[in-house]
Design a protein around this motif. Structure first.
Motif, PDB file in Angstrom:
ATOM      1  N   THR A  26       0.815  -1.207   0.000  1.00  0.00           N
ATOM      2  CA  THR A  26       0.000   0.000   0.000  1.00  0.00           C
ATOM      3  C   THR A  26       0.854   1.265   0.000  1.00  0.00           C
ATOM      4  O   THR A  26       0.335   2.350  -0.218  1.00  0.00           O
ATOM      5  CB  THR A  26      -0.927   0.034   1.230  1.00  0.00           C
ATOM      6  N   THR A  27       2.148   1.130   0.272  1.00  0.00           N
ATOM      7  CA  THR A  27       3.036   2.289   0.292  1.00  0.00           C
ATOM      8  C   THR A  27       3.859   2.316  -0.982  1.00  0.00           C
ATOM      9  O   THR A  27       4.816   1.547  -1.136  1.00  0.00           O
ATOM     10  CB  THR A  27       3.971   2.241   1.518  1.00  0.00           C
ATOM     11  N   VAL A  28       3.465   3.154  -1.898  1.00  0.00           N
ATOM     12  CA  VAL A  28       4.188   3.319  -3.158  1.00  0.00           C
ATOM     13  C   VAL A  28       4.603   4.776  -3.255  1.00  0.00           C
ATOM     14  O   VAL A  28       3.762   5.671  -3.344  1.00  0.00           O
ATOM     15  CB  VAL A  28       3.315   2.929  -4.365  1.00  0.00           C
ATOM     16  N   ALA A  29       5.907   5.025  -3.224  1.00  0.00           N
ATOM     17  CA  ALA A  29       6.409   6.390  -3.260  1.00  0.00           C
ATOM     18  C   ALA A  29       6.329   6.968  -4.667  1.00  0.00           C
ATOM     19  O   ALA A  29       6.421   6.249  -5.661  1.00  0.00           O
ATOM     20  CB  ALA A  29       7.849   6.424  -2.758  1.00  0.00           C
ATOM     21  N   SER A 138       5.173  15.452   8.289  1.00  0.00           N
ATOM     22  CA  SER A 138       6.321  14.648   8.692  1.00  0.00           C
ATOM     23  C   SER A 138       6.147  13.272   8.087  1.00  0.00           C
ATOM     24  O   SER A 138       5.024  12.757   8.012  1.00  0.00           O
ATOM     25  CB  SER A 138       6.401  14.551  10.223  1.00  0.00           C
ATOM     26  N   MET A 139       7.232  12.647   7.648  1.00  0.00           N
ATOM     27  CA  MET A 139       7.137  11.335   7.009  1.00  0.00           C
ATOM     28  C   MET A 139       8.219  10.397   7.495  1.00  0.00           C
ATOM     29  O   MET A 139       9.347  10.821   7.788  1.00  0.00           O
ATOM     30  CB  MET A 139       7.203  11.474   5.482  1.00  0.00           C
ATOM     31  N   SER A 140       7.872   9.120   7.564  1.00  0.00           N
ATOM     32  CA  SER A 140       8.815   8.098   7.981  1.00  0.00           C
ATOM     33  C   SER A 140       9.938   7.953   6.973  1.00  0.00           C
ATOM     34  O   SER A 140       9.807   8.329   5.810  1.00  0.00           O
ATOM     35  CB  SER A 140       8.102   6.751   8.125  1.00  0.00           C
ATOM     36  N   CYS A 145       9.147   0.698   9.067  1.00  0.00           N
ATOM     37  CA  CYS A 145       7.770   0.638   9.568  1.00  0.00           C
ATOM     38  C   CYS A 145       7.682   1.092  11.020  1.00  0.00           C
ATOM     39  O   CYS A 145       6.637   1.576  11.456  1.00  0.00           O
ATOM     40  CB  CYS A 145       7.204  -0.764   9.407  1.00  0.00           C
ATOM     41  N   LEU A 146       8.766   0.958  11.783  1.00  0.00           N
ATOM     42  CA  LEU A 146       8.733   1.388  13.185  1.00  0.00           C
ATOM     43  C   LEU A 146       8.636   2.900  13.317  1.00  0.00           C
ATOM     44  O   LEU A 146       8.284   3.406  14.386  1.00  0.00           O
ATOM     45  CB  LEU A 146       9.976   0.883  13.920  1.00  0.00           C
ATOM     46  N   ASP A 147       8.946   3.629  12.255  1.00  0.00           N
ATOM     47  CA  ASP A 147       8.802   5.080  12.293  1.00  0.00           C
ATOM     48  C   ASP A 147       7.348   5.509  12.396  1.00  0.00           C
ATOM     49  O   ASP A 147       7.054   6.665  12.698  1.00  0.00           O
ATOM     50  CB  ASP A 147       9.432   5.709  11.043  1.00  0.00           C
ATOM     51  N   ASN A 148       6.425   4.581  12.117  1.00  0.00           N
ATOM     52  CA  ASN A 148       5.000   4.864  12.266  1.00  0.00           C
ATOM     53  C   ASN A 148       4.351   3.745  13.077  1.00  0.00           C
ATOM     54  O   ASN A 148       3.276   3.254  12.746  1.00  0.00           O
ATOM     55  CB  ASN A 148       4.330   4.998  10.890  1.00  0.00           C
TER      56      ASN A 148
END
Length: 214
Positions: A26-29, A138-140, A145-148
Motif C-alpha cells: 500500500t506504500t508506493v512512493a 512529517s514522514m517516515s 515501519c517502526l517510524d509509524n
C-alpha cells in the motif's frame, strides 16, 4: 511419512493448513514528489490533543476484492479522528480521511501530521490541504515501519479482532464491521493501558473536564 500421505489424510479429514494472506503493497512512493522530513523520530508522545496525528493505509480482503482503509489517529488519545474506505488506493482515499479529521477536530497551530512516504500523502492535493490549514507534514524514513509504529499497532489490533476473524463476502460487509469496530467499540469502549485503562473518547472527555475545572 511422505508429504503426499499427509496431504491425503488431511483432505480426508477436511483439514487445511494455515497460511499467510497475500501481502498487498500500500506504500508506493512517487519519485516526482519529495517526502517531508521525519520530525517524529519514533517519539509518539503528545502533550495534548491535536499536536500529533498519525496516518496510514491498510487493506482488507473480501470475496469482491480488496477494500482499503485509511485512518488518522491522535497520538495523545489514540483516538481514530478520521477514516475512509474505498476500493482504490488513489490520493482521494487518504484525503477523505484527512477531511473528516479536520472537520471534526478543527486543530490550531502546531499540529504535526506524520505518515509514511506513500504517494497518497505526497500528492499535491493532499499537501495543499495541509499547507492551507497550517499543518506541518512529517514522514517516515523509507522502509522503516517502526517510524509509524503507533499506526501499525492500531492496524494489527484491527486485523486481529475483526478483519482476520472471518472471510468477508463483500466490501459492504467488511465496511460495516470496520465502521462499527472503530466508532462504536474502539473509540468509545476499548480500554487502553496507556490511557489509564480508559477508551480514547472517555480519556479525552476527562481531559476536557479537568481543563475546564482548572
Amino acid at each position: 511419512c511422505a508429504r503426499k500421505r499427509v496431504a491425503r489424510l488431511m483432505r480426508a479429514a477436511g483439514l487445511v493448513g494455515c497460511h499467510r494472506r497475500r501481502r498487498v503493497r500500500t506504500t508506493v512512493a512517487d519519485p516526482a514528489r519529495p517526502p517531508a522530513p521525519n520530525l517524529v523520530a519514533r517519539d509518539f508522545a503528545a502533550p495534548a490533543p491535536n499536536r500529533l496525528w498519525l496516518g496510514d493505509i491498510t487493506y482488507i480482503a473480501t470475496r469482491e476484492g480488496w477494500l482499503y482503509l485509511a485512518v488518522l489517529l491522535d497520538a495523545h488519545s489514540r483516538r481514530v479522528i478520521g477514516w475512509a474506505m474505498a476500493d482504490h488506493l488513489r490520493a482521494g482515499l487518504a484525503l477523505d480521511a484527512l477531511t473528516m479529521a479536520l472537520s471534526q477536530r478543527r486543530p490550531g497551530a502546531g499540529l504535526v501530521h506524520h505518515t509514511d512516504r506513500g504517494c497518497q500523502y505526497t500528492a499535491a492535493a493532499y499537501q495543499a490541504v495541509l499547507a492551507e490549514r497550517g499543518v506541518t507534514a512529517s514522514m517516515s524514513r523509507s522502509g522503516e515501519c517502526l517510524d509509524n509504529a503507533m499506526a501499525e499497532s492500531f492496524f494489527a489490533t484491527l486485523k486481529a479482532e475483526v478483519v482476520d476473524a472471518q472471510i468477508w463476502p463483500s466490501r459492504a460487509a467488511a465496511r460495516t464491521a470496520v465502521f462499527e469496530w472503530i466508532e462504536v467499540f474502539y473509540n468509545r469502549q476499548r480500554r487502553h493501558s496507556a490511557l489509564a485503562y480508559q477508551p480514547p473518547a472517555v480519556f479525552e472527555e476527562v481531559l476536557l473536564l479537568s481543563c475546564l475545572a482548572a
